[in-house]
Design a protein around this motif. Structure first.
Motif, mmCIF file in Angstrom:
data_model
loop_
_atom_site.group_PDB
_atom_site.id
_atom_site.type_symbol
_atom_site.label_atom_id
_atom_site.label_comp_id
_atom_site.label_asym_id
_atom_site.label_seq_id
_atom_site.Cartn_x
_atom_site.Cartn_y
_atom_site.Cartn_z
ATOM 1 N N LYS A 27 0.835 -1.209 0.000
ATOM 2 C CA LYS A 27 0.000 0.000 0.000
ATOM 3 C C LYS A 27 0.868 1.257 0.000
ATOM 4 O O LYS A 27 0.623 2.193 -0.761
ATOM 5 N N LYS A 28 1.888 1.252 0.827
ATOM 6 C CA LYS A 28 2.786 2.417 0.901
ATOM 7 C C LYS A 28 3.565 2.576 -0.402
ATOM 8 O O LYS A 28 3.677 3.676 -0.944
ATOM 9 N N ALA A 29 4.119 1.485 -0.919
ATOM 10 C CA ALA A 29 4.907 1.553 -2.162
ATOM 11 C C ALA A 29 4.038 2.006 -3.334
ATOM 12 O O ALA A 29 4.441 2.884 -4.109
ATOM 13 N N GLU A 30 2.864 1.415 -3.453
ATOM 14 C CA GLU A 30 1.972 1.792 -4.556
ATOM 15 C C GLU A 30 1.496 3.233 -4.421
ATOM 16 O O GLU A 30 1.338 3.931 -5.426
ATOM 17 N N GLY A 31 1.317 3.677 -3.188
ATOM 18 C CA GLY A 31 0.949 5.074 -2.944
ATOM 19 C C GLY A 31 2.029 6.043 -3.388
ATOM 20 O O GLY A 31 1.747 7.213 -3.677
ATOM 21 N N ASN A 32 3.246 5.555 -3.461
ATOM 22 C CA ASN A 32 4.370 6.362 -3.927
ATOM 23 C C ASN A 32 4.631 6.164 -5.420
ATOM 24 O O ASN A 32 5.659 6.583 -5.935
ATOM 25 N N GLY A 33 3.709 5.476 -6.113
ATOM 26 C CA GLY A 33 3.833 5.311 -7.557
ATOM 27 C C GLY A 33 4.632 4.110 -8.012
ATOM 28 O O GLY A 33 4.994 4.004 -9.186
ATOM 29 N N THR A 34 4.902 3.183 -7.121
ATOM 30 C CA THR A 34 5.678 1.999 -7.457
ATOM 31 C C THR A 34 4.754 0.834 -7.785
ATOM 32 O O THR A 34 3.784 0.582 -7.072
ATOM 33 N N GLU A 35 5.063 0.121 -8.859
ATOM 34 C CA GLU A 35 4.340 -1.102 -9.175
ATOM 35 C C GLU A 35 4.847 -2.198 -8.250
ATOM 36 O O GLU A 35 6.061 -2.399 -8.112
ATOM 37 N N VAL A 36 3.925 -2.912 -7.619
ATOM 38 C CA VAL A 36 4.288 -4.025 -6.742
ATOM 39 C C VAL A 36 3.682 -5.297 -7.313
ATOM 40 O O VAL A 36 2.482 -5.375 -7.539
ATOM 41 N N VAL A 37 4.537 -6.283 -7.551
ATOM 42 C CA VAL A 37 4.107 -7.597 -8.018
ATOM 43 C C VAL A 37 4.336 -8.559 -6.861
ATOM 44 O O VAL A 37 5.467 -8.711 -6.395
ATOM 45 N N VAL A 38 3.261 -9.180 -6.387
ATOM 46 C CA VAL A 38 3.375 -10.155 -5.302
ATOM 47 C C VAL A 38 3.255 -11.547 -5.906
ATOM 48 O O VAL A 38 2.276 -11.862 -6.581
ATOM 49 N N PHE A 39 4.269 -12.344 -5.675
ATOM 50 C CA PHE A 39 4.290 -13.733 -6.140
ATOM 51 C C PHE A 39 4.149 -14.624 -4.923
ATOM 52 O O PHE A 39 4.994 -14.593 -4.025
ATOM 53 N N ASN A 40 3.082 -15.401 -4.865
ATOM 54 C CA ASN A 40 2.865 -16.269 -3.721
ATOM 55 C C ASN A 40 3.523 -17.620 -3.977
ATOM 56 O O ASN A 40 2.950 -18.501 -4.626
ATOM 57 N N ALA A 41 4.727 -17.752 -3.466
ATOM 58 C CA ALA A 41 5.488 -18.999 -3.656
ATOM 59 C C ALA A 41 4.801 -20.176 -2.979
ATOM 60 O O ALA A 41 4.907 -21.307 -3.451
ATOM 61 N N ALA A 42 4.079 -19.897 -1.900
ATOM 62 C CA ALA A 42 3.457 -20.983 -1.138
ATOM 63 C C ALA A 42 2.296 -21.635 -1.871
ATOM 64 O O ALA A 42 1.982 -22.793 -1.621
ATOM 65 N N THR A 43 1.659 -20.907 -2.763
ATOM 66 C CA THR A 43 0.533 -21.483 -3.504
ATOM 67 C C THR A 43 0.877 -21.725 -4.972
ATOM 68 O O THR A 43 0.016 -22.121 -5.749
ATOM 69 N N SER A 44 2.112 -21.486 -5.328
ATOM 70 C CA SER A 44 2.562 -21.703 -6.703
ATOM 71 C C SER A 44 3.270 -23.043 -6.814
ATOM 72 O O SER A 44 3.674 -23.636 -5.819
ATOM 73 N N ASN A 45 3.457 -23.465 -8.028
ATOM 74 C CA ASN A 45 4.166 -24.708 -8.298
ATOM 75 C C ASN A 45 5.601 -24.369 -8.710
ATOM 76 O O ASN A 45 5.868 -24.128 -9.880
ATOM 77 N N VAL A 46 6.475 -24.309 -7.726
ATOM 78 C CA VAL A 46 7.894 -24.073 -7.997
ATOM 79 C C VAL A 46 8.664 -25.237 -7.396
ATOM 80 O O VAL A 46 8.744 -25.383 -6.180
ATOM 81 N N GLY A 47 9.205 -26.049 -8.267
ATOM 82 C CA GLY A 47 9.980 -27.193 -7.811
ATOM 83 C C GLY A 47 11.400 -26.790 -7.456
ATOM 84 O O GLY A 47 11.839 -25.681 -7.733
ATOM 85 N N GLY A 48 12.098 -27.699 -6.858
ATOM 86 C CA GLY A 48 13.487 -27.451 -6.509
ATOM 87 C C GLY A 48 14.383 -27.416 -7.738
ATOM 88 O O GLY A 48 14.019 -27.903 -8.814
ATOM 89 N N CYS A 49 15.536 -26.836 -7.579
ATOM 90 C CA CYS A 49 16.521 -26.777 -8.658
ATOM 91 C C CYS A 49 17.028 -28.198 -8.937
ATOM 92 O O CYS A 49 17.325 -28.961 -8.026
ATOM 93 N N HIS A 50 17.129 -28.549 -10.213
ATOM 94 C CA HIS A 50 17.596 -29.871 -10.634
ATOM 95 C C HIS A 50 19.103 -29.890 -10.916
ATOM 96 O O HIS A 50 19.638 -30.934 -11.295
ATOM 97 N N ALA A 51 19.767 -28.752 -10.780
ATOM 98 C CA ALA A 51 21.213 -28.636 -10.997
ATOM 99 C C ALA A 51 21.634 -29.096 -12.390
ATOM 100 O O ALA A 51 22.745 -29.558 -12.595
ATOM 101 N N CYS A 52 20.749 -28.920 -13.359
ATOM 102 C CA CYS A 52 21.071 -29.327 -14.734
ATOM 103 C C CYS A 52 21.878 -28.257 -15.468
ATOM 104 O O CYS A 52 22.493 -28.537 -16.488
ATOM 105 N N GLU A 53 21.852 -27.045 -14.935
ATOM 106 C CA GLU A 53 22.574 -25.895 -15.486
ATOM 107 C C GLU A 53 22.229 -25.619 -16.943
ATOM 108 O O GLU A 53 23.065 -25.187 -17.727
ATOM 109 N N THR A 54 20.973 -25.875 -17.302
ATOM 110 C CA THR A 54 20.479 -25.534 -18.636
ATOM 111 C C THR A 54 19.605 -24.278 -18.586
ATOM 112 O O THR A 54 18.805 -24.037 -19.494
ATOM 113 N N CYS A 55 19.773 -23.505 -17.544
ATOM 114 C CA CYS A 55 18.980 -22.297 -17.315
ATOM 115 C C CYS A 55 18.991 -21.377 -18.540
ATOM 116 O O CYS A 55 20.040 -21.113 -19.120
ATOM 117 N N PHE A 56 17.815 -20.914 -18.919
ATOM 118 C CA PHE A 56 17.577 -19.987 -20.017
ATOM 119 C C PHE A 56 17.888 -20.573 -21.399
ATOM 120 O O PHE A 56 17.659 -19.923 -22.399
#
Length: 181
Positions: A27-56
């Motif tokens: 609320k404070k950040a947005e009131g100052n004109g900042t875009e805030v993106v909230v990502f809920n990691a607890a309800t998202s599907n984010v698996g652990g890193c597989h250490a494959c190093e094929t990132c991107f």
């Protein structure tokens, strides 16, 4: 003031103490004109890193397609990153830890995400502040490795029940923290 801040929420409790501090911060950040993106990691599907190093290499941050690929572009574009979570067993909850581990993808792919401002918002049920050392110290190391500037931490002990944060200055501290971006 930052133009865009990503808040990574590691709390599975809807309307809980962490969420209330995130709301005050946003609320404070947005009131100052900042875009805030909230990502809920607890309800998202984010698996652990597989250490494959094929990132991107697949055109996405992680070759294993999960919700980290949804938040990675926002992390790349953000001026600031906030980790917000309760303390679980003296450390980060597993849900947010998977997101933190996948930040490695930026390092592997040599994507420059240095220079961002960052902060930690955390609470715990125990009354001692040092209970949160298991989050605070790794957070500092993460920031140093990624060359992020730590602008502050809100660490609130002694809150367990939903709404207990309202009996503290945690939400006020979170709002003040937003000013540091």
């Amino acid at each position: 003031m930052a133009k865009k801040i990503v808040v990574i929420n590691g709390s599975p409790r809807k309307g809980g103490n962490t969420q209330r501090m995130i709301d005050a911060f946003s609320k404070k950040a947005e009131g100052n004109g900042t875009e805030v993106v909230v990502f809920n990691a607890a309800t998202s599907n984010v698996g652990g890193c597989h250490a494959c190093e094929t990132c991107f290499k697949s055109g996405k941050a992680c070759t294993y397609d999960d919700d980290f690929n949804d938040i990675a572009p926002d992390i790349m574009d953000a001026d600031g990153i906030v980790f917000a979570c309760p303390t679980y067993w003296y450390s980060f909850p597993g849900q947010i830890k998977n997101v933190i581990d996948k930040l490695y993808s930026f390092c592997v792919a040599e994507k420059d995400i240095a220079g961002k401002k960052c902060a930690l918002i955390c609470c715990c049920e125990e009354d001692e502040l040092d209970v949160m050392d298991g989050l605070s110290k790794p957070f500092d190391r993460i920031a140093a490795l990624l060359k992020w500037d730590v602008v502050g931490k809100v660490l609130i002990p002694g809150v367990l029940e939903v709404g207990a944060i309202d009996k503290t200055d945690g939400c006020e501290q979170a709002a003040v923290l937003a000013e540091k971006f």
